[in-house]
Design a protein around this motif. Structure first.
Motif, PDB file in Angstrom:
ATOM      1  N   UNK A   1      -4.377  21.464 105.631  1.00  0.00           N
ATOM      2  CA  UNK A   1      -4.549  22.448 104.227  1.00  0.00           C
ATOM      3  C   UNK A   1      -4.474  22.040 102.873  1.00  0.00           C
ATOM      4  N   UNK A   2      -3.821  21.243 102.893  1.00  0.00           N
ATOM      5  CA  UNK A   2      -3.706  20.118 101.882  1.00  0.00           C
ATOM      6  C   UNK A   2      -5.008  19.675 101.528  1.00  0.00           C
ATOM      7  N   UNK A   3      -6.233  19.477 102.033  1.00  0.00           N
ATOM      8  CA  UNK A   3      -7.574  19.277 101.463  1.00  0.00           C
ATOM      9  C   UNK A   3      -8.264  20.349 101.609  1.00  0.00           C
ATOM     10  N   UNK A   4      -8.098  21.189 101.925  1.00  0.00           N
ATOM     11  CA  UNK A   4      -9.230  22.222 101.791  1.00  0.00           C
ATOM     12  C   UNK A   4      -8.875  22.902 101.041  1.00  0.00           C
ATOM     13  N   UNK A   5      -7.376  23.351 100.329  1.00  0.00           N
ATOM     14  CA  UNK A   5      -7.103  25.126  99.720  1.00  0.00           C
ATOM     15  C   UNK A   5      -7.934  24.663  98.227  1.00  0.00           C
ATOM     16  N   UNK A   6      -7.983  23.038  97.658  1.00  0.00           N
ATOM     17  CA  UNK A   6      -8.368  23.121  96.308  1.00  0.00           C
ATOM     18  C   UNK A   6      -9.896  22.338  96.292  1.00  0.00           C
ATOM     19  N   UNK A   7     -10.945  22.855  97.125  1.00  0.00           N
ATOM     20  CA  UNK A   7     -11.684  21.960  97.057  1.00  0.00           C
ATOM     21  C   UNK A   7     -12.059  21.140  98.418  1.00  0.00           C
ATOM     22  N   UNK A   8     -13.122  20.720  99.260  1.00  0.00           N
ATOM     23  CA  UNK A   8     -13.809  20.256 100.050  1.00  0.00           C
ATOM     24  C   UNK A   8     -13.730  18.627  99.776  1.00  0.00           C
ATOM     25  N   UNK A   9     -12.806  17.982 100.687  1.00  0.00           N
ATOM     26  CA  UNK A   9     -12.889  17.128 100.763  1.00  0.00           C
ATOM     27  C   UNK A   9     -14.608  16.222 100.976  1.00  0.00           C
ATOM     28  N   UNK A  10     -14.759  17.332 102.262  1.00  0.00           N
ATOM     29  CA  UNK A  10     -16.257  16.187 102.816  1.00  0.00           C
ATOM     30  C   UNK A  10     -17.549  16.398 101.652  1.00  0.00           C
ATOM     31  N   UNK A  11     -16.948  17.178 100.288  1.00  0.00           N
ATOM     32  CA  UNK A  11     -18.620  17.219  99.558  1.00  0.00           C
ATOM     33  C   UNK A  11     -17.520  16.420  98.340  1.00  0.00           C
ATOM     34  N   UNK A  12     -18.455  15.658  97.850  1.00  0.00           N
ATOM     35  CA  UNK A  12     -18.241  15.088  96.759  1.00  0.00           C
ATOM     36  C   UNK A  12     -18.037  15.908  95.125  1.00  0.00           C
ATOM     37  N   UNK A  13     -19.197  16.367  95.208  1.00  0.00           N
ATOM     38  CA  UNK A  13     -19.084  16.945  94.242  1.00  0.00           C
ATOM     39  C   UNK A  13     -17.889  18.269  94.260  1.00  0.00           C
ATOM     40  N   UNK A  14     -17.041  18.782  95.082  1.00  0.00           N
ATOM     41  CA  UNK A  14     -16.148  19.374  94.619  1.00  0.00           C
ATOM     42  C   UNK A  14     -15.052  19.315  93.815  1.00  0.00           C
ATOM     43  N   UNK A  15     -14.997  18.450  93.237  1.00  0.00           N
ATOM     44  CA  UNK A  15     -13.685  17.528  93.005  1.00  0.00           C
ATOM     45  C   UNK A  15     -14.374  17.058  91.103  1.00  0.00           C
ATOM     46  N   UNK A  16     -13.649  17.853  90.558  1.00  0.00           N
ATOM     47  CA  UNK A  16     -14.225  17.526  88.808  1.00  0.00           C
ATOM     48  C   UNK A  16     -13.675  16.643  88.270  1.00  0.00           C
ATOM     49  N   UNK A  17     -14.371  15.938  87.336  1.00  0.00           N
ATOM     50  CA  UNK A  17     -13.131  14.439  86.585  1.00  0.00           C
ATOM     51  C   UNK A  17     -12.886  15.543  85.222  1.00  0.00           C
ATOM     52  N   UNK A  18     -12.926  16.789  85.002  1.00  0.00           N
ATOM     53  CA  UNK A  18     -12.693  17.446  83.994  1.00  0.00           C
ATOM     54  C   UNK A  18     -10.972  16.414  83.369  1.00  0.00           C
ATOM     55  N   UNK A  19     -10.664  17.439  83.729  1.00  0.00           N
ATOM     56  CA  UNK A  19      -8.757  16.863  83.463  1.00  0.00           C
ATOM     57  C   UNK A  19      -8.729  15.809  83.601  1.00  0.00           C
ATOM     58  N   UNK A  20      -9.178  14.834  84.785  1.00  0.00           N
ATOM     59  CA  UNK A  20      -9.247  13.214  84.600  1.00  0.00           C
ATOM     60  C   UNK A  20      -8.911  12.512  82.774  1.00  0.00           C
ATOM     61  N   UNK A  21     -10.294  13.777  82.285  1.00  0.00           N
ATOM     62  CA  UNK A  21     -10.546  13.174  80.171  1.00  0.00           C
ATOM     63  C   UNK A  21      -9.575  13.060  79.573  1.00  0.00           C
ATOM     64  N   UNK A  22      -8.478  14.586  80.618  1.00  0.00           N
ATOM     65  CA  UNK A  22      -7.479  14.102  79.837  1.00  0.00           C
ATOM     66  C   UNK A  22      -6.796  12.837  79.743  1.00  0.00           C
ATOM     67  N   UNK A  23      -6.821  11.769  80.384  1.00  0.00           N
ATOM     68  CA  UNK A  23      -5.989  10.506  80.368  1.00  0.00           C
ATOM     69  C   UNK A  23      -7.231   9.989  80.010  1.00  0.00           C
ATOM     70  N   UNK A  24      -8.321   9.318  80.563  1.00  0.00           N
ATOM     71  CA  UNK A  24      -9.180   8.860  80.296  1.00  0.00           C
ATOM     72  C   UNK A  24     -10.682   9.549  79.915  1.00  0.00           C
ATOM     73  N   UNK A  25     -10.599   9.577  78.781  1.00  0.00           N
ATOM     74  CA  UNK A  25     -11.412   9.938  78.431  1.00  0.00           C
ATOM     75  C   UNK A  25     -13.083   9.113  78.281  1.00  0.00           C
ATOM     76  N   UNK A  26     -13.052   7.864  78.550  1.00  0.00           N
ATOM     77  CA  UNK A  26     -14.110   7.035  78.811  1.00  0.00           C
ATOM     78  C   UNK A  26     -14.901   7.065  79.588  1.00  0.00           C
ATOM     79  N   UNK A  27     -16.289   7.295  79.736  1.00  0.00           N
ATOM     80  CA  UNK A  27     -16.524   7.107  81.731  1.00  0.00           C
ATOM     81  C   UNK A  27     -16.236   5.701  82.330  1.00  0.00           C
ATOM     82  N   UNK A  28     -15.449   5.681  83.179  1.00  0.00           N
ATOM     83  CA  UNK A  28     -14.990   5.122  84.015  1.00  0.00           C
ATOM     84  C   UNK A  28     -14.398   5.369  85.488  1.00  0.00           C
ATOM     85  N   UNK A  29     -15.767   5.447  86.175  1.00  0.00           N
ATOM     86  CA  UNK A  29     -15.818   6.207  87.748  1.00  0.00           C
ATOM     87  C   UNK A  29     -14.783   5.473  88.430  1.00  0.00           C
TER      88      UNK A  29
END
Length: 1063
Positions: A892-920
């Protein structure tokens, strides 16, 4: 094998699962690249179709966005605002190429829809070497051929993430790279600058550099040159602003304008000789939420436009008719219905470019020349496709020869058999030596089946049957691709059998070990390990035979390891068969009547059903909603008396289940909402503040609720008669409170600061003002401090379990504020509340049901080395339910906020608040931190529950690892080797996640051991007087009451007992 310690068991679990996860790489992720092939080139007279080729790749450009009509996202002035509202094509120049100059269609990519594999397919004609995942998709584990390597010289401009991989392995000096720095890929800045940088550098090459360098000017004018422009702006803009945003649409205009300028510049430089071919396409698309990676059509459909020398003009139909290619309706709103749409596979683009520039086909290419794009007569098309077929068949022949040389008994690909022949491109063989000579004799007497097919194509061409020749060549290409697939999957049956036997062996071995360690605990109760020499000899002979076969076939070392585990596990299980028999008898000792048997069967069915529900949840997140709503009624199963005795706890559990059920109904695609972020942060702050204000009362009441009395027989936590401190004076006394409460206060302050800094960063980014440096620095300080400040509690520890859980909760709260886009913080709050309630509920159920449980036939044990002589109770069947609940909460911890089996279900938006430069990798690390933190919380809760129930350390974790591979086997048999690449990729990712679960659980056990170290309880899993013989002593300030329980015949004493336990 001697009895394992828990650490020995965990070590075997980790090693086995890590190794068997790697089996997927041996099965599916074997590099398809082979070497030693001859290169083939289409000979055109008197000269190649084009003298040079220019390739534009709009990274992350969706096919529909490239051709649809949209209002102008960036009108030249405010006076044009009304006119700008009228939809129009945003790429008018590229559209003009489609309408009157060239050929267009949709290029269909494959999973993973990422930049590296997309460019490899476009330029090398090779669908990504999946073994590159082991290098993070950066380097090439096996060097491959490409159009660039076949060119006379290639000039390339663009991202440092893409250009170097094509220079690696190419002829030294053949590929020039001009790249901007990685720091330029800043999500918070105008990404169109990345594209204008490329256009500026190309302009500089053709206008300034050539004037200064005569040699360079001469080199540019030679035949066979390739110019590659990698345009990353669209991908960067789409990630941050989404592909429907004005910024993304404006970037399309920038790209279109830049392409028009560069085409004019190139034509002018070469005196408009009409000898330049142009190709415009994209490496992958983008989902509506700004991500890519999976097989969603928005990610796999990209535009393809070719024009210039050697390219066919557009095929138009009369007005009012719909041209071929538009039947799927995808291009209905492009206003291009009159123009024939010619779709291709992405790898076909490399073959097209090689043909246009007169280059040899890349030897690793599996692309088929798209004849609809070729401006040539039908005979020339037939000749070109025949060469294309020979190139792919050459790759098959080399790969088949390599496979023959290393297989005991090679079975040729059946597709090339004719009239009972044994197959292979070279005639095939059944064994390494005898059939090699037979093959030579056969080749000397007659042409192979493949050569006869080639001869038939040649005969059709020579006799003017060009369409027939093209059809036969297409059939040959498809047969060759099927043959390559056959060789790629040749070892699958053998490996699948080994892996299946290994996982089944692990489940049996883990079950036997759990029974041996935690059910049959006492030395006099433990069953001896009995080995039959004949059985051992049979297993040894089987292993020797496997090793001999693997040695002869020169198999990699991992195959030997795959063979060892099934043999070792099953031999050990047979040696412990007596323990399994005794353990089963001990576990089923309380199942005697028909009613009890029926109850056991019903519980078993429910257990299996929940496991299968977990499997199905990988495909349908909504299943968790149904499970949580059903789980809300779980306490009712223990009777009305239990519910009445624990009304607040039961009500809290139901509320938590209802809250958790809502998250899997929310969309995986999240839109940034500062309101939801701050609401989650406020709840975290409020819980921390309430605990700080009422800490002592909460801790005392929790113990009163858990056991009814303090260990000293009082309810107020005062000092016992023997001088030891009770809860009130020990765990929440005023002495340690000063330091402890101050540190808690700092943690709460970090939560508040995280809310402020997140609000500031979101406001700046949404206003397109970039990320202020001060905000970024404060964000990092809060993040690091939130994870380090909790260690200060070691100065004056408070070891109450609720205090420990509160410290952990507050430690991770800032992360779920700073790195949250919408409702993740609300999930974290609800999830933590659910876990704490679950721990208290399980403990309350244990104390309640212990009054009626038939005593286990085994005794408690003492593990002096691990616990200093502490006694633990043996496991019961009820503990399997606890392990299953833990497994459910983990998923449930995996799937309640996204689909861990799908790469594109997690967004990097929030991460850009700490690392604005693209660094995968850095951004991905922060994203994984947020994803994994709930599991640290759940591990701490299970560790505390493990102690509260009085079972041995790791006991419950070991049960989880024993049952968890039921999911793995389900997904293993669901792995698909045909169908869409989305289906194949998803099935593989599901298997890897499930197989890695045991490694993850083992890691969580170690995390739990750290988190719950030193935690103290007042009134744990024991009966209140520490006895398990059906007697419990309950004391209060008025004296003591002794209640005697004897099996099921407790009569009216049951209510008294329950009330006493919950008082």
């Amino acid at each position: 094998m001697a009895r394992l310690s828990r650490h020995g068991f965990l070590a075997i679990a980790v090693f086995f699962h890590l190794l068997y996860v790697y089996s997927i790489f041996d099965i599916y992720f074997v590099s398809p690249i082979v070497s030693g092939m001859r290169a083939f080139k289409v000979e055109t007279e008197p000269e190649p179709p084009a003298k040079r080729l220019v390739l534009f790749v709009g990274d992350g450009l969706r096919a529909d966005k490239a051709f649809q009509y949209h209002p102008d996202p960036s009108p030249a002035s405010t006076d044009d605002a009304y006119a700008a509202a009228s939809p129009r094509p945003l790429a008018p120049y590229l559209r003009s190429r489609v309408l009157s100059h060239g050929t267009f269609g949709v290029s269909h990519t494959r999973v993973p829809t990422e930049s590296r594999p997309g460019h490899v397919a476009l330029i090398a004609g090779l669908y990504e070497d999946v073994s590159a995942v082991t290098t993070g998709w950066k380097l090439n584990p096996v060097n491959f051929d490409s159009v660039f390597n076949r060119s006379r010289h290639t000039w390339s401009w663009g991202s440092p993430d893409i250009l170097p991989m094509f220079a690696e392995g190419a002829v030294p000096g053949r590929v020039d790279q001009d790249m901007y720095g990685a720091e330029a890929e800043d999500f918070t800045q105008d990404a169109t600058s990345l594209d204008t940088w490329v256009f500026d550098r190309v302009r500089q090459l053709f206008t300034e550099d050539t004037r200064k360098n005569v040699t360079l000017d001469k080199e540019l004018r030679q035949e066979g040159n390739v110019f590659f422009l990698h345009l990353l702006g669209l991908d960067t803009t789409g990630h941050f602003y989404r592909p429907y945003s004005k910024e993304y649409l404006h970037n399309i205009k920038v790209v279109d304008s830049g392409v028009q300028e560069i085409v004019g510049l190139v034509e002018d430089f070469f005196d408009r000789d009409g000898r330049t071919a142009f190709v415009f396409t994209a490496d992958h698309g983008m989902s509506d939420w700004g991500s890519h990676g999976d097989g969603h059509p928005d990610n796999t459909r990209t535009p393809l436009i070719a024009w210039g020398a050697g390219v066919a003009p557009p095929v138009l139909v009369p007005e009012g008719q719909v041209a071929p290619g538009h039947e799927d309706g995808f291009s209905a709103d492009w206003h291009l219905d009159r123009v024939q749409r010619n779709d291709v596979a992405q790898a076909d683009v490399a073959t097209l470019m090689a043909y246009l520039a007169g280059l040899e086909f890349p030897v690793n290419s599996v692309g088929e020349l798209p004849l609809a794009y070729v401006a040539a007569g039908v005979r020339q098309k037939a000749e070109a496709l025949l060469v294309n077929a020979r190139q792919i068949l050459e790759m098959y022949a080399v790969k088949e020869a390599q496979k023959q040389a290393h297989v005991l008994r090679y079975v040729p690909f059946p597709g090339f058999r004719e009239d009972g022949e044994n197959g292979g491109v070279g005639g095939g063989s059944s064994s390494n030596s005898a059939n090699a000579s037979a093959s030579e004799q056969q080749l000397a007497l007659q042409l192979s089946a493949v050569e006869r097919r080639f001869a038939a194509v040649r005969d059709a061409i020579d006799n003017g049957r060009y369409d027939d020749a093209i059809t036969q060549s297409e059939d040959l290409i498809q047969l060759a691709l099927a043959g390559l697939r056959y060789l790629q999957t040749y070892d699958w049956l053998f490996l699948r059998a080994l892996v299946t036997a290994g996982y089944l062996g692990w489940i049996a071995f883990a079950t036997a070990t759990v029974i041996d360690l935690h059910v049959l605990q006492e030395a006099d109760a433990a069953a001896p390990i009995r080995r039959n020499p004949a059985v051992v000899g049979a297993f040894a002979a089987a292993l020797a035979a496997l090793f001999a076969a693997l040695f002869i076939q020169q198999s990699p070392w991992t195959y030997y390891a795959y063979a060892v585990f099934p043999v070792a596990f099953w031999e050990e299980v047979l040696a412990r068969r007596e323990a399994l028999v005794r353990g089963s008898a001990a576990l089923l000792a309380g199942v005697q009547s028909g009613k009890q048997c029926a109850t056991l069967v019903a519980k078993t069915v429910a257990f299996v059903a929940l496991l299968e529900a977990l499997v199905a949840s990988y495909f349908r997140r909504e299943i968790y909603t149904a499970c949580y709503l059903a789980g809300a009624a779980w306490p009712i199963l223990y009777g009305v008396l239990f519910v009445k005795s624990n009304p607040v706890l039961v009500a809290t559990w139901m509320v938590c289940c209802v809250l958790m059920s809502s998250f899997t109904l929310l969309p995986v695609v999240k839109v940034e909402s500062i309101t939801q972020i701050l609401l989650g942060g406020f709840l975290m702050f409020a819980v921390g503040a309430a605990y700080l204000l009422f800490e002592k009362s909460i801790l005392v009441q929790s113990e009163a609720g858990a056991g009814g009395v303090m260990e000293n027989g009082s309810k107020d936590g005062k000092t016992k008669s023997d001088g030891r401190k009770g809860v009130g004076e020990g765990l929440a006394a005023s002495g340690p409170d000063g330091v402890s409460r101050s540190i808690i206060g700092v943690q709460i302050g970090l939560v508040a600061l995280a809310m402020l800094v997140t609000r500031s960063s979101v406001a700046s980014l949404q206003a397109r003002e970039g990320l202020p440096l001060g905000t970024q620095i404060v964000g990092w300080i809060v993040l690091v401090a939130s994870l380090t400040v909790p260690f200060l509690h070691g100065l004056r520890p408070n070891n109450h379990y609720l205090h420990r859980l509160m410290v952990i909760f507050l430690s991770f709260s800032p992360v779920f504020i700073i790195l949250t886009t919408s409702y993740e913080g609300l999930f974290y709050f609800s999830f933590c509340a659910t876990l704490v309630t679950w721990v208290r509920m399980e403990h309350r159920i244990y104390t309640y049901t212990s009054s009626t449980r038939v005593p286990n036939t085994t005794k408690s044990t003492t593990d002096n080395t691990a616990t200093g002589g502490q006694k633990f109770r043996p496991l019961t069947l009820a503990d399997a339910r606890i392990a299953l609940f833990f497994l459910y909460l983990l998923q449930s911890a995996f799937f309640s906020t996204g689909n861990i089996a799908s790469v594109s279900s997690f967004s990097l938006d929030a991460v850009s608040r700490l690392i604005p430069v693209f660094d995968p990798f850095s951004q991905g690390a922060l994203l994984m931190l947020k994803i994994l933190l709930p599991f640290a919380v759940i591990s701490a809760n299970l560790g505390i529950l493990n102690r509260r129930l009085g079972v041995a350390p790791s006991a419950l974790f070991m049960v989880v690892m024993a049952i968890g591979d039921a999911l793995t086997l389900n997904f293993f048999f669901m792995v698909r080797d045909e169908g869409s690449w989305l289906d194949i990729g998803t099935s593989i990712s599901h298997f890897c996640i499930a197989s890695g679960l045991s490694v993850f659980v083992a890691g969580l056990e170690l995390v739990s051991e750290v988190f719950v170290s030193g935690v103290e309880f007042e009134g744990g899993a024991e009966m209140l007087d520490g006895k398990r013989d059906g007697r419990a002593e309950v004391s209060d300030s008025n004296g003591s009451v002794r209640v005697k329980w004897e099996g099921d015949g407790i009569g009216g004493s049951k209510e008294v007992a329950a009330n006493a336990l919950d008082r």
